[in-house]
Design a protein around this motif. Structure first.
Motif, PDB file in Angstrom:
ATOM      1  N   GLU A  51       0.842  -1.189   0.000  1.00 36.38           N
ATOM      2  CA  GLU A  51       0.000   0.000   0.000  1.00 36.38           C
ATOM      3  C   GLU A  51       0.881   1.243   0.000  1.00 36.38           C
ATOM      4  OE1 GLU A  51      -4.261  -1.086   2.027  1.00 36.38           O
ATOM      5  OE2 GLU A  51      -2.824   0.043   3.206  1.00 36.38           O
ATOM      6  N   SER A  86      -4.041  -6.357  -9.953  1.00 39.66           N
ATOM      7  CA  SER A  86      -4.890  -5.167  -9.899  1.00 39.66           C
ATOM      8  C   SER A  86      -4.311  -4.140  -8.942  1.00 39.66           C
ATOM      9  CB  SER A  86      -6.322  -5.539  -9.473  1.00 39.66           C
ATOM     10  OG  SER A  86      -6.319  -6.077  -8.176  1.00 39.66           O
ATOM     11  N   ARG A  88      -5.857  -0.801  -6.727  1.00 43.87           N
ATOM     12  CA  ARG A  88      -7.052  -0.050  -6.313  1.00 43.87           C
ATOM     13  C   ARG A  88      -6.623   1.310  -5.770  1.00 43.87           C
ATOM     14  NH1 ARG A  88     -12.026  -2.147  -2.574  1.00 43.87           N
ATOM     15  NH2 ARG A  88     -13.057  -0.136  -2.399  1.00 43.87           N
ATOM     16  N   THR A  90      -7.934   4.557  -3.790  1.00 43.40           N
ATOM     17  CA  THR A  90      -9.012   4.990  -2.903  1.00 43.40           C
ATOM     18  C   THR A  90      -8.778   6.443  -2.495  1.00 43.40           C
ATOM     19  OG1 THR A  90      -9.166   2.742  -2.041  1.00 43.40           O
ATOM     20  CG2 THR A  90     -10.255   4.463  -0.761  1.00 43.40           C
ATOM     21  N   PHE A  96     -13.443   5.093  -4.931  1.00 45.22           N
ATOM     22  CA  PHE A  96     -12.358   4.248  -5.427  1.00 45.22           C
ATOM     23  C   PHE A  96     -12.570   3.887  -6.893  1.00 45.22           C
ATOM     24  CE2 PHE A  96     -15.584   1.126  -4.951  1.00 45.22           C
ATOM     25  CZ  PHE A  96     -15.248   0.091  -5.801  1.00 45.22           C
ATOM     26  N   PHE A  97     -11.500   3.418  -7.500  1.00 45.76           N
ATOM     27  CA  PHE A  97     -11.561   2.691  -8.769  1.00 45.76           C
ATOM     28  C   PHE A  97     -10.424   1.695  -8.788  1.00 45.76           C
ATOM     29  CE2 PHE A  97      -9.730   6.890  -9.875  1.00 45.76           C
ATOM     30  CZ  PHE A  97      -8.447   6.513 -10.223  1.00 45.76           C
ATOM     31  N   THR A  98     -10.553   0.715  -9.680  1.00 50.59           N
ATOM     32  CA  THR A  98      -9.578  -0.372  -9.743  1.00 50.59           C
ATOM     33  C   THR A  98      -9.052  -0.523 -11.160  1.00 50.59           C
ATOM     34  OG1 THR A  98     -10.727  -1.527  -7.955  1.00 50.59           O
ATOM     35  CG2 THR A  98      -9.199  -2.823  -9.295  1.00 50.59           C
ATOM     36  N   TYR A  99      -7.729  -0.516 -11.266  1.00 51.55           N
ATOM     37  CA  TYR A  99      -7.076  -0.871 -12.528  1.00 51.55           C
ATOM     38  C   TYR A  99      -6.843  -2.373 -12.485  1.00 51.55           C
ATOM     39  CZ  TYR A  99      -5.961   4.109 -12.933  1.00 51.55           C
ATOM     40  OH  TYR A  99      -6.022   5.465 -13.017  1.00 51.55           O
ATOM     41  N   CYS A 100      -7.164  -3.073 -13.580  1.00 53.95           N
ATOM     42  CA  CYS A 100      -7.124  -4.534 -13.531  1.00 53.95           C
ATOM     43  C   CYS A 100      -6.058  -5.162 -14.412  1.00 53.95           C
ATOM     44  CB  CYS A 100      -8.498  -5.097 -13.878  1.00 53.95           C
ATOM     45  SG  CYS A 100      -9.096  -4.597 -15.498  1.00 53.95           S
ATOM     46  N   CYS A 106      -9.208  -1.872 -19.061  1.00 55.26           N
ATOM     47  CA  CYS A 106      -8.870  -1.428 -17.708  1.00 55.26           C
ATOM     48  C   CYS A 106      -8.516   0.049 -17.643  1.00 55.26           C
ATOM     49  CB  CYS A 106      -7.718  -2.253 -17.163  1.00 55.26           C
ATOM     50  SG  CYS A 106      -8.153  -3.983 -16.952  1.00 55.26           S
ATOM     51  N   ALA A 146     -14.563   8.351  -9.764  1.00 60.14           N
ATOM     52  CA  ALA A 146     -14.423   7.164  -8.897  1.00 60.14           C
ATOM     53  C   ALA A 146     -15.788   6.783  -8.328  1.00 60.14           C
ATOM     54  CB  ALA A 146     -13.436   7.455  -7.780  1.00 60.14           C
ATOM     55  N   ILE A 149     -17.777   4.202  -2.224  1.00 57.06           N
ATOM     56  CA  ILE A 149     -17.577   2.906  -1.562  1.00 57.06           C
ATOM     57  C   ILE A 149     -18.868   2.401  -0.957  1.00 57.06           C
ATOM     58  CG2 ILE A 149     -16.481   1.819   0.454  1.00 57.06           C
ATOM     59  CD1 ILE A 149     -13.930   3.294  -0.297  1.00 57.06           C
TER      60      ILE A 149
END
Length: 151
Positions: A51, A86, A88, A90, A96-100, A106, A146, A149
């Motif tokens: 993190e 991935s 994430r 935040t 949040f959003f997530t790159y995959c 993505c 984003a 949550i």
């Protein structure tokens, strides 16, 4: 003269110079261009590997000497997500959003934090600001797009 030739041969062999082999000094900078706290979680198979926390208008950077051969990188762990699936992002613990991965699906706001290319055009949001320094901005537009949550 013979001594000079022997010294030259030893120098060349110690150099380990291979045709097409090179090194490049690379710095990856993630810029928080928002007034929000950002936590970047790096995941592999659902487990957090690392993190990164970046305060408002702050940066996170990493520098490494990478090596390449014949036009492609063979050793460069500058991206924390090299062995991940991935990432994430935040904002303030509430959006949040997530790159995959590096697939085109993505992209978020036409960017992908997982796709740093130090050997060509960066269409993924990274900008080479000077030789070997690649910046990835996280902006208010990213925050606004984003997902919440809790909803």
């Amino acid at each position: 003269m013979r001594t000079l030739a022997i010294i030259s041969l030893i120098t060349l062999s110690l150099c380990g110079c291979k045709e097409g082999h090179y090194t490049i000094d690379v710095t990856r900078v993630i810029k928080n261009e928002t007034s929000h706290n950002i936590v970047i979680g790096v995941f592999y198979r659902g487990e957090v590997r690392e993190e990164i926390t970046i305060g408002p208008f702050g940066i996170d950077s990493d520098q490494q000497i990478c090596s390449g051969e014949r036009g492609r990188l063979v050793n460069c762990d500058i991206t924390l997500w090299r062995v991940s699936d991935s990432v994430r992002v935040t904002f303030d613990g509430n959006r949040f959003f997530t790159y995959c991965g590096t697939q085109e699906t993505c992209l978020i706001n036409s960017k992908n934090i997982m796709d740093l290319n130090v050997e060509g055009e960066n269409a993924s949001g990274y900008v080479e600001t000077s030789r070997g320094i690649y910046e990835f901005p996280l902006t208010e537009t990213d925050y606004e797009s984003a997902d919440p949550i809790d909803g």
